[in-house]
Design an enzyme around this catalytic site. Structure first.
Site, PDB file in Angstrom:
ATOM      1  N   TYR A  63      65.905  32.175  20.659  1.00 45.41           N
ATOM      2  CA  TYR A  63      65.089  32.234  19.448  1.00 45.41           C
ATOM      3  C   TYR A  63      65.690  33.312  18.562  1.00 45.41           C
ATOM      4  O   TYR A  63      65.573  34.504  18.845  1.00 45.41           O
ATOM      5  CB  TYR A  63      63.641  32.527  19.836  1.00 45.41           C
ATOM      6  CG  TYR A  63      62.638  32.656  18.710  1.00 45.41           C
ATOM      7  CD1 TYR A  63      62.957  32.396  17.382  1.00 45.41           C
ATOM      8  CD2 TYR A  63      61.331  33.054  18.988  1.00 45.41           C
ATOM      9  CE1 TYR A  63      62.020  32.519  16.380  1.00 45.41           C
ATOM     10  CE2 TYR A  63      60.384  33.180  17.987  1.00 45.41           C
ATOM     11  CZ  TYR A  63      60.737  32.917  16.684  1.00 45.41           C
ATOM     12  OH  TYR A  63      59.806  33.051  15.693  1.00 45.41           O
ATOM     13  N   LYS A  99      66.179  27.951  18.564  1.00 42.84           N
ATOM     14  CA  LYS A  99      65.380  27.909  17.348  1.00 42.84           C
ATOM     15  C   LYS A  99      65.912  29.028  16.457  1.00 42.84           C
ATOM     16  O   LYS A  99      65.923  30.195  16.851  1.00 42.84           O
ATOM     17  CB  LYS A  99      63.898  28.153  17.644  1.00 42.84           C
ATOM     18  CG  LYS A  99      63.053  28.241  16.371  1.00 42.84           C
ATOM     19  CD  LYS A  99      61.749  28.974  16.569  1.00 42.84           C
ATOM     20  CE  LYS A  99      61.078  29.166  15.212  1.00 42.84           C
ATOM     21  NZ  LYS A  99      59.901  30.057  15.295  1.00 42.84           N
ATOM     22  N   VAL A 157      60.768  23.871  13.574  1.00 41.56           N
ATOM     23  CA  VAL A 157      59.589  24.589  14.050  1.00 41.56           C
ATOM     24  C   VAL A 157      58.958  25.188  12.809  1.00 41.56           C
ATOM     25  O   VAL A 157      59.459  26.162  12.244  1.00 41.56           O
ATOM     26  CB  VAL A 157      59.957  25.672  15.077  1.00 41.56           C
ATOM     27  CG1 VAL A 157      58.704  26.422  15.531  1.00 41.56           C
ATOM     28  CG2 VAL A 157      60.647  25.048  16.289  1.00 41.56           C
ATOM     29  N   THR A 169      53.880  33.045  14.113  1.00 43.11           N
ATOM     30  CA  THR A 169      52.716  32.452  13.466  1.00 43.11           C
ATOM     31  C   THR A 169      51.495  32.528  14.369  1.00 43.11           C
ATOM     32  O   THR A 169      50.359  32.583  13.892  1.00 43.11           O
ATOM     33  CB  THR A 169      53.002  30.987  13.090  1.00 43.11           C
ATOM     34  OG1 THR A 169      54.202  30.938  12.306  1.00 43.11           O
ATOM     35  CG2 THR A 169      51.866  30.380  12.294  1.00 43.11           C
TER      36      THR A 169
END
Length: 300
Positions: free
Chosen positions: A137, A166, A208, A48
């Site tokens: 991640y 995540k 998240v 993002t």
């Protein structure tokens, strides 16, 4: 290593000037806006945040500027993953030295690697920063590599500073399995906004959320409702978030995120090429409908 975050972590958008240069002076307003809404932490340089479109030096500058803007008010996690192990180590060491609280590393992207190659990659970063909390991640759609629970378990057993994951894969079963790593002490985050309610109800620690750049109140309220045991209320907040996701493209149009933030009083510029700017008419239509979803229509 005793490090744990619970709640909503926002992968913040990256502010740019009209010429495409970083606009780090815009970060304090964005940070203040999100913190006023009760977010638990900030995630820098992720998808993002247009992290793959930044140079290594820009990623370092963004990390430093975010730490300065936050000024210790909440944890800052830097995304330091890169295609090579050497660059991943360099960015992670810098993040530690710059004062971030932790780093998250996407799997080395483009090439598809064996499980052993992935283990050695993350092990090398963990060895280089033994005193620094690290998150795996998992985002196989963009990395071409899966971080499955078996790999997370192996890494967690070998390296105490690998503290969590995540997971943006959308595979809730894999993420739920990760909640049991290290006897339940592995810090887990869902990165798919459509699964926040389900993940939190299953024992995941937090979310998240890219959409939380624009509608942090909704995501924070969803988290609070779940942890308070108010599941009916949580379902309503998840429905509001799903409606907002549909309006905003759920991360598929970062220019729209930024334009809507401007409508909320937070100017962060537009996106970096080859991402395209958004038409003003589309912004107006989305903003008109989005306001009805915000708590008490408080659109700042």
């Amino acid at each position: 290593m005793n490090f744990r975050i619970q709640g909503v972590v926002v992968p913040i958008v990256t502010p740019f000037k009209p010429d495409g240069a970083l606009k780090v002076e815009a970060l304090p307003a964005l940070v203040d806006f999100l913190m006023e809404c009760g977010v638990a932490g900030l995630f820098v340089g992720g998808s993002t945040g247009e992290g793959p479109l930044l140079t290594s030096e820009e990623r370092k500058a963004l990390c430093e500027a975010t730490v300065a803007a936050v000024a210790g008010r909440c944890p800052v996690i830097a995304q330091t993953g890169a295609p090579t192990t050497a660059e991943s180590i360099e960015l992670t060491v810098h993040a530690r030295n710059a004062g971030t609280d932790a780093a998250a590393l996407i799997a080395p992207y483009y090439y598809t690697h064996s499980v052993e190659a992935l283990f050695r990659h993350f092990a090398a970063v963990a060895e280089a920063c033994k005193d620094f909390p690290l998150y795996l991640y998992n985002f196989p759609v963009v990395s071409n590599n899966w971080l499955r629970v078996e790999l997370a378990q192996r890494l967690a057993e070998c390296y105490p500073n690998i503290v969590g994951i995540k997971d943006s894969s959308g595979a809730l079963e894999n993420l739920i399995a990760c909640t049991r790593v290290r006897d339940g002490q592995f810090n887990t985050f869902v990165g798919s906004d459509g699964l926040i309610l389900a993940a939190l109800a299953a024992g995941v620690d937090g979310a998240v959320s890219g959409n939380a750049n624009v509608v942090p109140e909704i995501v924070v309220a969803l988290h609070r409702a779940v942890v308070s045991g108010h599941l009916e209320e949580a379902r309503r907040w998840q429905a509001k978030l799903d409606a907002a996701r549909a309006l905003m493209g759920d991360g598929g149009n970062l220019a729209l995120y930024k334009a809507l933030l401007a409508r909320r009083g937070v100017e962060v510029g537009s996106v970096r090429a080859p991402l395209l700017p958004v038409e003003e008419e589309a912004v107006e239509q989305c903003w008109h409908r989005l306001q009805a979803l915000l708590p008490k229509a408080e659109h700042r």
